[in-house]
Design an enzyme around this catalytic site. Structure first.
Site, short mmCIF file in Angstrom:
data_model
loop_
_atom_site.label_atom_id
_atom_site.label_comp_id
_atom_site.label_asym_id
_atom_site.label_seq_id
_atom_site.Cartn_x
_atom_site.Cartn_y
_atom_site.Cartn_z
N LYS A 245 0.84 -1.20 0.00
CA LYS A 245 0.00 0.00 0.00
C LYS A 245 0.88 1.25 0.00
O LYS A 245 0.57 2.25 -0.67
CB LYS A 245 -0.94 -0.02 1.22
N GLU B 121 0.80 12.72 5.62
CA GLU B 121 1.50 11.61 6.28
C GLU B 121 2.78 11.25 5.50
O GLU B 121 3.24 10.11 5.53
CB GLU B 121 0.57 10.41 6.43
P1 NAP Z 1 -8.80 11.89 11.15
O1 NAP Z 1 -10.16 11.96 10.56
O2 NAP Z 1 -7.93 13.09 11.09
O3 NAP Z 1 -8.98 11.45 12.67
C1 NAP Z 1 -7.90 11.37 13.55
C2 NAP Z 1 -8.45 11.57 14.96
O4 NAP Z 1 -7.41 11.34 15.89
C3 NAP Z 1 -8.97 12.98 15.22
O5 NAP Z 1 -10.28 12.88 15.73
C4 NAP Z 1 -8.03 13.53 16.28
O6 NAP Z 1 -8.62 14.35 17.24
C5 NAP Z 1 -7.60 12.25 16.96
N1 NAP Z 1 -6.39 12.38 17.76
C6 NAP Z 1 -5.13 12.72 17.37
N2 NAP Z 1 -4.29 12.75 18.41
C7 NAP Z 1 -5.04 12.43 19.50
C8 NAP Z 1 -4.75 12.32 20.89
N3 NAP Z 1 -3.52 12.51 21.38
N4 NAP Z 1 -5.76 11.98 21.72
C9 NAP Z 1 -7.02 11.78 21.26
N5 NAP Z 1 -7.36 11.88 19.95
C10 NAP Z 1 -6.37 12.20 19.09
O7 NAP Z 1 -7.96 10.71 10.52
P2 NAP Z 1 -8.47 9.45 9.65
O8 NAP Z 1 -8.77 9.92 8.27
O9 NAP Z 1 -9.49 8.70 10.40
O10 NAP Z 1 -7.11 8.62 9.54
C11 NAP Z 1 -6.60 7.85 10.62
C12 NAP Z 1 -5.57 6.89 10.02
O11 NAP Z 1 -6.27 5.95 9.18
C13 NAP Z 1 -4.55 7.58 9.11
O12 NAP Z 1 -3.28 7.01 9.23
C14 NAP Z 1 -5.10 7.35 7.72
O13 NAP Z 1 -4.11 7.36 6.70
C15 NAP Z 1 -5.71 5.95 7.87
N6 NAP Z 1 -6.76 5.67 6.90
C16 NAP Z 1 -7.81 6.53 6.77
C17 NAP Z 1 -8.81 6.24 5.85
C18 NAP Z 1 -9.99 7.17 5.65
O14 NAP Z 1 -10.78 6.94 4.72
N7 NAP Z 1 -10.18 8.19 6.48
C19 NAP Z 1 -8.73 5.08 5.06
C20 NAP Z 1 -7.64 4.22 5.24
C21 NAP Z 1 -6.66 4.53 6.17
P3 NAP Z 1 -9.09 15.84 16.97
O15 NAP Z 1 -10.44 15.71 16.34
O16 NAP Z 1 -9.14 16.42 18.33
O17 NAP Z 1 -8.07 16.47 16.07
#
Ligand code: NAP
Length: 302
Positions: free
Chosen positions: A182, A261
Site C-alpha cells: 500500500k 503523512e
Molecule cells: P482523522 O479523521 O484526522 O482522525 C484522527 C483523529 O485522531 C482525530 O479525531 C483527532 O482528534 C484524533 N487524535 C489525534 N491525536 C489524539 C490524541 N492525542 N488523543 C485523542 N485523539 C487524538 O484521521 P483518519 O482519516 O481517520 O485517519 C486515521 C488513520 O487511518 C490515518 O493514518 C489514515 O491514513 C488511515 N486511513 C484513513 C482512511 C480514511 O478513509 N479516512 C482510510 C484508510 C486509512 P481531533 O479531532 O481532536 O483532532
C-alpha cells in the site's frame, strides 16, 4: 469486554459506530477537556452512509481517566500515534491488544516500542471515510481491512466479533507485506497528484514518470518485502484507472492546508532505500520536489 477508541475521527468513528451498533461497549478517549465538551455538545458521533444518518451517543472520557484498557483501537494519524499512545500507556493492562489503523510504515514500530506488554495488531484498510464536521463522519467507500501481527500470530479469540459487527476484516499472516504494497501504491500515485495538481486519472498523461517510480519501488520492495513487488506496475495502473475521477488523500490534505503523512510514506521509502544502500534517484527527486512544494505552502515536510 469493552473497546476503547483513541482517535475519534473519520475511520475510528466508523469502527466505533459499527461495534456499538452490534452491542459492544465502546468508550471514546478524547484529546482534552475542550474536545470532550465539543463532543458532549454534538450529542455523540454521527455517521452518514448514503441517505441514512445514525447518531451514536457513546460514552467518552480523557486519557487521564483511571479505568484500565484491555482492547484499544488507535485511529489517529500516523504522526500523532506515538504521542497518543503514550498518553494512555499506563492504563493498558499487561496482555492488552491494540489495533493500529495508521497508513504507511514507521508509526507502528514507534507505538510497539512504547508498549512492551501489549500486543500490537497492524491494519491496512481500503475503507473510505471523511469528516463533514466535528464528530460527523461520512462513510464514503466500501472496502476491506486486513489485520495481522509482525511476526505472524494466530487471530485473537475476539476476532470474529469484528466481522459480526459488519466490519469487513480478514486476518493475514503477511501484514508487513500488505503495508509495504500500500505504501508503494501511495508513493507511485499520491505525490504526483499533488505536484501535477490533478485527479488520479490525469497520471495517464505522465506515464513514463509513473513507470520509472514503479521500477524503483520494485527494487525497494525486493529488499524489504519481496512479495509486495509482484505485479506492482499493473496494480498501480489499475488503481489509477479505477479511481480516475478521485483526488488522492494527500492531494486533499494539501488542498485543505492539513499536514500530510509524507513521513510514513515517501520519506519512509527513501529512508529505507538509504538503509539498504539503494540509489533510487527518481524517488529521491520526487521526495525533494514534494518537500519543497509542502514547505512553500507552510506545511510540514515530515
Ligand atoms: P482523522 O479523521 O484526522 O482522525 C484522527 C483523529 O485522531 C482525530 O479525531 C483527532 O482528534 C484524533 N487524535 C489525534 N491525536 C489524539 C490524541 N492525542 N488523543 C485523542 N485523539 C487524538 O484521521 P483518519 O482519516 O481517520 O485517519 C486515521 C488513520 O487511518 C490515518 O493514518 C489514515 O491514513 C488511515 N486511513 C484513513 C482512511 C480514511 O478513509 N479516512 C482510510 C484508510 C486509512 P481531533 O479531532 O481532536 O483532532
Amino acid at each position: 469486554m469493552s473497546w476503547h477508541l483513541l482517535g475519534a475521527g473519520s475511520l475510528g468513528s466508523l469502527w466505533a459506530a459499527r461495534l456499538s451498533a452490534a452491542g459492544h461497549s465502546v468508550e471514546l478517549i478524547l484529546r482534552n477537556e475542550q474536545r470532550l465538551a465539543d463532543y458532549l455538545r454534538a450529542g455523540g458521533l454521527q455517521v452518514r452512509q448514503g441517505e441514512q444518518t445514525l447518531r451514536h451517543a457513546l460514552p467518552a472520557g480523557l486519557a487521564g481517566d483511571p479505568l484500565p484498557i484491555r482492547r484499544l483501537l488507535l485511529a489517529c494519524k500516523a504522526y500523532d500515534a506515538a504521542d497518543a499512545i503514550a498518553s494512555v500507556a499506563t492504563r493498558l493492562l499487561p496482555g492488552s491488544q491494540v489495533i493500529l489503523l495508521q497508513n504507511g510504515l514507521g508509526s507502528q514500530q514507534a507505538v510497539a516500542d512504547l508498549l512492551p506488554h501489549s500486543q500490537c495488531i497492524c491494519a491496512s484498510s481500503t475503507e473510505g471515510a471523511y469528516r463533514e464536521n466535528d464528530f460527523q463522519v461520512v462513510f464514503a467507500g466500501q472496502g476491506q481491512t486486513w489485520l495481522g501481527t509482525s511476526p505472524a500470530n494466530a487471530a485473537p479469540d475476539w476476532f470474529g466479533e469484528l466481522a459480526s459487527a459488519g466490519i469487513p476484516v480478514s486476518w493475514v499472516s503477511d501484514i508487513d507485506s500488505r503495508l509495504w504494497r500500500k505504501l508503494a501504491l501511495n508513493c507511485a500515485i499520491n505525490p504526483l497528484t499533488v505536484l501535477h495538481d490533478c485527479r488520479n486519472g490525469v497520471l495517464r498523461a505522465h506515464e513514463s514518470e509513473v513507470q520509472t517510480l514503479c521500477d524503483e519501488l520494485c527494487q525497494l520492495l525486493a529488499r524489504c518485502a519481496p512479495e509486495a513487488a509482484i505485479g506492482l506496475h499493473e496494480t498501480v495502473w489499475q488503481v489509477i484507472d479505477a479511481t480516475a475521477a478521485n483526488y488522492s488523500s494527500m492531494y486533499q490534505d494539501v488542498q485543505q492546508g492539513r499536514r500530510t503523512e509524507i513521513d510514513y510514506l515517501l520519506n519512509h521509502a527513501c529512508r529505507s532505500a538509504e538503509q539498504h544502500g539503494l540509489p533510487l534517484p527518481a524517488l529521491k527527486q520526487l521526495q525533494q520536489r514534494l518537500q519543497q512544494y509542502l514547505q512553500q505552502r507552510g506545511l510540514p515536510c515530515r
